[in-house]
Design a protein around this motif. Structure first.
Motif, PDB file in Angstrom:
ATOM      1  N   ILE A   1       0.830  -1.203   0.000  1.00  0.00           N
ATOM      2  CA  ILE A   1       0.000   0.000   0.000  1.00  0.00           C
ATOM      3  C   ILE A   1       0.865   1.254   0.000  1.00  0.00           C
ATOM      4  O   ILE A   1       0.599   2.225  -0.725  1.00  0.00           O
ATOM      5  CB  ILE A   1      -0.955  -0.009   1.219  1.00  0.00           C
ATOM      6  CG1 ILE A   1      -2.002  -1.121   1.055  1.00  0.00           C
ATOM      7  CG2 ILE A   1      -1.635   1.349   1.379  1.00  0.00           C
ATOM      8  CD1 ILE A   1      -2.847  -1.347   2.298  1.00  0.00           C
ATOM      9  N   ILE A   2       1.930   1.219   0.836  1.00  0.00           N
ATOM     10  CA  ILE A   2       2.824   2.382   0.905  1.00  0.00           C
ATOM     11  C   ILE A   2       3.489   2.612  -0.451  1.00  0.00           C
ATOM     12  O   ILE A   2       3.546   3.747  -0.963  1.00  0.00           O
ATOM     13  CB  ILE A   2       3.883   2.172   2.005  1.00  0.00           C
ATOM     14  CG1 ILE A   2       3.213   2.192   3.390  1.00  0.00           C
ATOM     15  CG2 ILE A   2       4.959   3.268   1.916  1.00  0.00           C
ATOM     16  CD1 ILE A   2       4.127   1.780   4.524  1.00  0.00           C
ATOM     17  N   ILE A   3       3.999   1.504  -1.042  1.00  0.00           N
ATOM     18  CA  ILE A   3       4.662   1.616  -2.349  1.00  0.00           C
ATOM     19  C   ILE A   3       3.677   2.105  -3.404  1.00  0.00           C
ATOM     20  O   ILE A   3       3.999   2.961  -4.242  1.00  0.00           O
ATOM     21  CB  ILE A   3       5.269   0.253  -2.754  1.00  0.00           C
ATOM     22  CG1 ILE A   3       6.434  -0.080  -1.818  1.00  0.00           C
ATOM     23  CG2 ILE A   3       5.750   0.280  -4.202  1.00  0.00           C
ATOM     24  CD1 ILE A   3       6.934  -1.500  -1.956  1.00  0.00           C
ATOM     25  N   ALA A   4       2.447   1.548  -3.339  1.00  0.00           N
ATOM     26  CA  ALA A   4       1.426   1.964  -4.300  1.00  0.00           C
ATOM     27  C   ALA A   4       1.116   3.447  -4.158  1.00  0.00           C
ATOM     28  O   ALA A   4       0.934   4.169  -5.157  1.00  0.00           O
ATOM     29  CB  ALA A   4       0.160   1.135  -4.106  1.00  0.00           C
ATOM     30  N   GLY A   5       1.067   3.926  -2.876  1.00  0.00           N
ATOM     31  CA  GLY A   5       0.810   5.341  -2.655  1.00  0.00           C
ATOM     32  C   GLY A   5       1.906   6.218  -3.238  1.00  0.00           C
ATOM     33  O   GLY A   5       1.640   7.247  -3.857  1.00  0.00           O
ATOM     34  N   LEU A   6       3.153   5.786  -2.979  1.00  0.00           N
ATOM     35  CA  LEU A   6       4.284   6.543  -3.524  1.00  0.00           C
ATOM     36  C   LEU A   6       4.264   6.548  -5.045  1.00  0.00           C
ATOM     37  O   LEU A   6       4.523   7.577  -5.692  1.00  0.00           O
ATOM     38  CB  LEU A   6       5.606   5.949  -3.013  1.00  0.00           C
ATOM     39  CG  LEU A   6       5.876   6.136  -1.504  1.00  0.00           C
ATOM     40  CD1 LEU A   6       7.098   5.336  -1.074  1.00  0.00           C
ATOM     41  CD2 LEU A   6       6.061   7.621  -1.157  1.00  0.00           C
TER      42      LEU A   6
END
Length: 810
Positions: free
Chosen positions: A572-577
């Motif tokens: 999720i964090i990577i997707a957000g970035l």
């Protein structure tokens, strides 16, 4: 009619029936990324044109000649016919010089004949002959041109010892005689095939036999030879590894076998062609799968027709070949309708109709039948007739026999549904007349459909015995184009109703048994489809069960669960970035796009302004010429008048430059051959030389920038004017030659020479008083060139100057 039910019969197979089937299916074609077909290699372009044009020929029931179909296909696909016309003797240079083919301008090539020699001259003769051979109605309209160019090619090929090109010329010559049933074709092909075998030229031998198989006029007496020739040609192409040509011949054989009702042979050939196409990764397989869909319908198979037609549509849409879209969509609509999937059938029929309207294709009337019957069932029979009338305004009027047949068939259906029987009879009689005409060419393909329509008419009128007579002939006539399962069920249903009205109980029972037998086969097919769907559901449920088990096992391990959660959070964090980065990039792209658009607008404005400047300069120069012309009317002094006329011609030389620039897309360079040709024409008109002075031009295809074109044009003006005025004093005829060509990689040379009297011995061209020669010297200095003037059996002027920044479009 005998087995010679020919390719023309096939278009009825394109839309005329639906069926149930059962069998295995091939996987769909792999993904295909579109790129223009003219970027393909030449053998693929040739195969693409052959397959498309043959499909059109079949779709039009052989009532449009093959050469017209080839022309239509080339325009649809955006492909030049060069790959077919120049097969065996063309090269890349000839292709680049053959744009005239697509513009239907053979006169350009004819004018070029005098400028080439040797093999290039022979190539151009062959291409011109081939161009006329492949023109529609070539024998009746262009026979003389064909014979002239090809016979000259045969003569030159002997002189140049190009024996293969001589055989190609014979092959082309034989084609035009074949299509006209001229007996010369037999002797030509016998001689040609014998020559090919002696020379070991399998390629031309295969082509000759293929042409004989393709273009021999179909007759009962020629049917077997057509099959033999096509098969022999396919085998020869196979032996020399020409897979593309082998595919084309296999598809031709497939169509002939399908037309004669030999379905298994047709199926095997189409499948082999498809396999070969996939082996070379040839992407345009839609006509092969379309034919397989057609064949499997009549073989009564299940699954294959639907899968093949979907694959056909997918490939045709991906490669943007819209020739058959309307018919492909219509085929899918009929398959849906015949399987009881009316909602999908109507939706696809409407898609097909929209495509027919875009193409203005009158073949739309067959597919309209699905929509008309649906409207009738909904009690909208009158509205259906109005709908047909509206569609007829959106497409071209029907002209071919097949289009007229479907048009009158649809109207007869509408009037039968409305119980306007007299009107219905008019259109049914028209159907009868049209089918009688078509039977003379391709056998009784739709006779059963006509008889069924007569039976419906007489049944509605209460003339039951007449209705039964027509219904009983349905199964006796071998018009399998109308013998699909749903058609047979309709006929038996009408027979049962007719027998009941006549009180013939035995006939009712007999026909009812046949009806039930057919219905059972239909029921069995439906069960097969249901079984397949149940199998899919079972496998889906089984996989879902396995997923549940795996999830339960996963819960038993806390470590795995924690790792999974951590992985999800990280994802999720990577997707957000990534999302944030993507948004920033999109914003940057929008800014860049906006700036690019602004820059493009500036460039467009600049180009417009340049054109406007050139236009206004040209107009101002024209005003100056008009002023000089007005002034000359009031001058009595001959020397002054001559000076004004000379000035007018010099201004015109400059004016032509600016006229060319504002009329051209390129505002910085001048097409010199066209410019010099117009300048010479103007000077000839100005002096009214008639035939007294011939000006010959040998100008290489060059483009010069304005800085060089203007002084060069003025030099040419001075040279030609001097020659016309002084070179041929006391003579009736003279020749002036103008040349512009490369001297070496860095310089161009302009030459102006005549065969006149030359300069007097006492004339000094370097003296200041000679304005013309002074201008030439000054203009040559502008070009950073050197001027040479020689008087020897005429005057010879040569200007050698730098070729820097020039262009060649050769």
């Amino acid at each position: 009619m005998s087995k010679a039910v020919l390719i023309g019969l096939l278009s009825g197979l394109l839309l005329s029936a639906g069926a149930r089937s059962q069998s295995t299916v091939k996987p769909e074609a792999s993904a295909y990324s579109y790129y223009p077909p003219d970027k393909d290699k030449e053998s693929w372009q040739r195969l693409n044109l052959w397959l498309s044009s043959t499909y059109l020929y079949v779709a039009k029931e052989a009532l449009t000649d093959q050469d017209s179909c080839l022309l239509i296909a080339s325009r649809y696909l955006g492909l030049s016919r060069f790959s077919i016309l120049a097969e065996g003797f063309g090269d890349e240079k000839l292709r680049e010089q053959s744009k005239w083919i697509d513009h239907s301008d053979p006169n350009t090539a004819i004018r070029s004949l005098s400028k080439v020699t040797g093999k290039r001259h022979l190539q151009l003769l062959l291409l011109l002959g081939s161009y006329y051979v492949f023109q529609p109605a070539g024998y009746s309209r262009y026979k003389d041109s064909v014979e002239y160019f090809l016979n000259k090619a045969i003569t030159e090929s002997k002189a140049l010892k190009e024996e293969k090109w001589k055989r190609i010329a014979l092959c082309l010559l034989g084609k035009i005689y074949l299509q006209a049933e001229d007996p010369k074709s037999d002797s030509i092909y016998h001689l040609l095939i014998d020559q090919c075998r002696k020379a070991g030229d399998k390629e031309t031998e295969a082509r000759a036999i293929a042409y004989r198989g393709m273009y021999t006029v179909p007759r009962p007496t020629t049917f077997q030879r057509k099959l033999t020739d096509l098969q022999q040609a396919a085998d020869l192409y196979h032996s020399i590894g020409d897979i593309e040509s082998e595919i084309n011949l296999l598809m031709d054989l497939n169509y002939v076998f399908l037309a004669s009702g030999q379905l298994q042979n047709s199926h095997d050939l189409a499948l082999k062609a498809l396999s070969l196409a996939e082996s070379i990764q040839y992407p345009y397989t839609h006509y092969m799968t379309e034919s397989l869909a057609n064949i499997t319908i009549y073989q009564g198979k299940f699954g294959d027709p639907l899968r093949y037609i979907r694959q056909t549509i997918k490939v045709a849409e991906n490669c943007r070949d819209s020739i058959g879209w309307a018919l492909f969509y219509g085929r899918l609509a009929i398959l849906y309708d015949s399987e009881g999937r009316q909602k999908e059938g109507i939706a696809m029929a409407q898609k097909s109709i929209r495509r027919f309207e875009i193409d203005r294709n009158p073949a739309v009337y067959n597919i309209l039948n699905i929509v008309i019957q649906q409207m009738h069932q909904e009690g909208r029979a009158k509205e259906a007739l109005h709908f047909v009338s509206q569609i007829s305004k959106e497409v071209s009027p029907p002209v071919s026999i097949s289009d007229l047949f479907f048009y009158h068939s649809l109207l007869s259906t509408c009037y039968l549904n409305m119980n306007q029987l007299d009107s219905a009879e008019i259109h049914i009689q028209k159907l009868d007349s049209l089918e009688t005409l078509a039977e003379a060419v391709r056998g009784p393909f739709r006779r059963s459909a006509v008889n069924e329509r007569f039976a419906e008419l007489f049944f509605k009128r209460g003339q039951y015995r007449k209705a039964k007579e027509y219904l009983e002939t349905y199964f006796k006539i071998p018009s399998y184009g109308h013998h699909a399962l749903m058609n047979k069920l309709n006929v038996y249903s009408l027979l049962i109703a007719t027998d009941s009205a006549l009180g013939d109980k035995e006939a009712v029972i007999s026909h009812y048994k046949e009806y039930i037998k057919l219905l059972d086969s239909n029921f069995s097919v439906t069960k097969v489809r249901q079984a397949e769907e149940l199998q899919v559901n079972y496998e889906t449920q089984e996989k879902e069960g396995q997923i549940v088990v795996l999830n339960q096992e996963a819960k038993q391990s806390r470590l795995i669960k924690n790792l999974t959660l951590a992985g999800i959070i990280a994802a999720i964090i990577i997707a957000g970035l990534l999302y944030r980065q993507t948004r920033l990039k999109q914003k940057s792209n929008r800014i860049i796009t906006h700036k690019n658009e602004q820059l493009q607008n500036l460039v467009t404005d600049k180009e417009w302004l340049l054109k406007e400047i050139h236009h206004r300069v040209k107009n101002n120069l024209q005003i100056i010429m008009s002023l000089l012309d007005s002034q000359s009317r009031y001058i009595d002094n001959d020397a002054a008048l001559t000076a004004i006329n000379d000035s007018q011609r010099r201004v015109q030389a400059i004016s032509l430059i600016h006229q060319k620039l504002y009329q051209s897309e390129n505002t910085s360079s001048i097409d010199m051959p066209h410019y010099i040709d117009e300048l010479v024409s103007y000077l000839q008109d100005s002096f009214d030389t008639g035939s007294r002075t011939v000006i010959e031009q040998n100008i290489e295809p060059l483009k010069l920038d304005v800085a060089k074109a203007i002084p060069l044009g003025l030099i040419i003006n001075e040279g030609i004017v001097n020659a016309i005025k002084y070179a041929f004093s006391g003579r009736q005829h003279g020749i002036v030659r103008i040349g512009l060509k490369d001297s070496d990689s860095d310089y161009l040379v302009l030459t102006i020479s005549d065969n006149g009297i030359g300069l007097p011995a006492d004339v000094n061209v370097s003296r200041r008083g000679s304005l013309g020669f002074s201008l030439m010297r000054g203009l040559t200095r502008q070009l950073d060139g050197t001027l040479t003037i020689e008087s020897n059996k005429g005057l010879h002027i040569s200007v050698r100057f730098s070729a820097l920044n020039n262009e060649s479009y050769d």
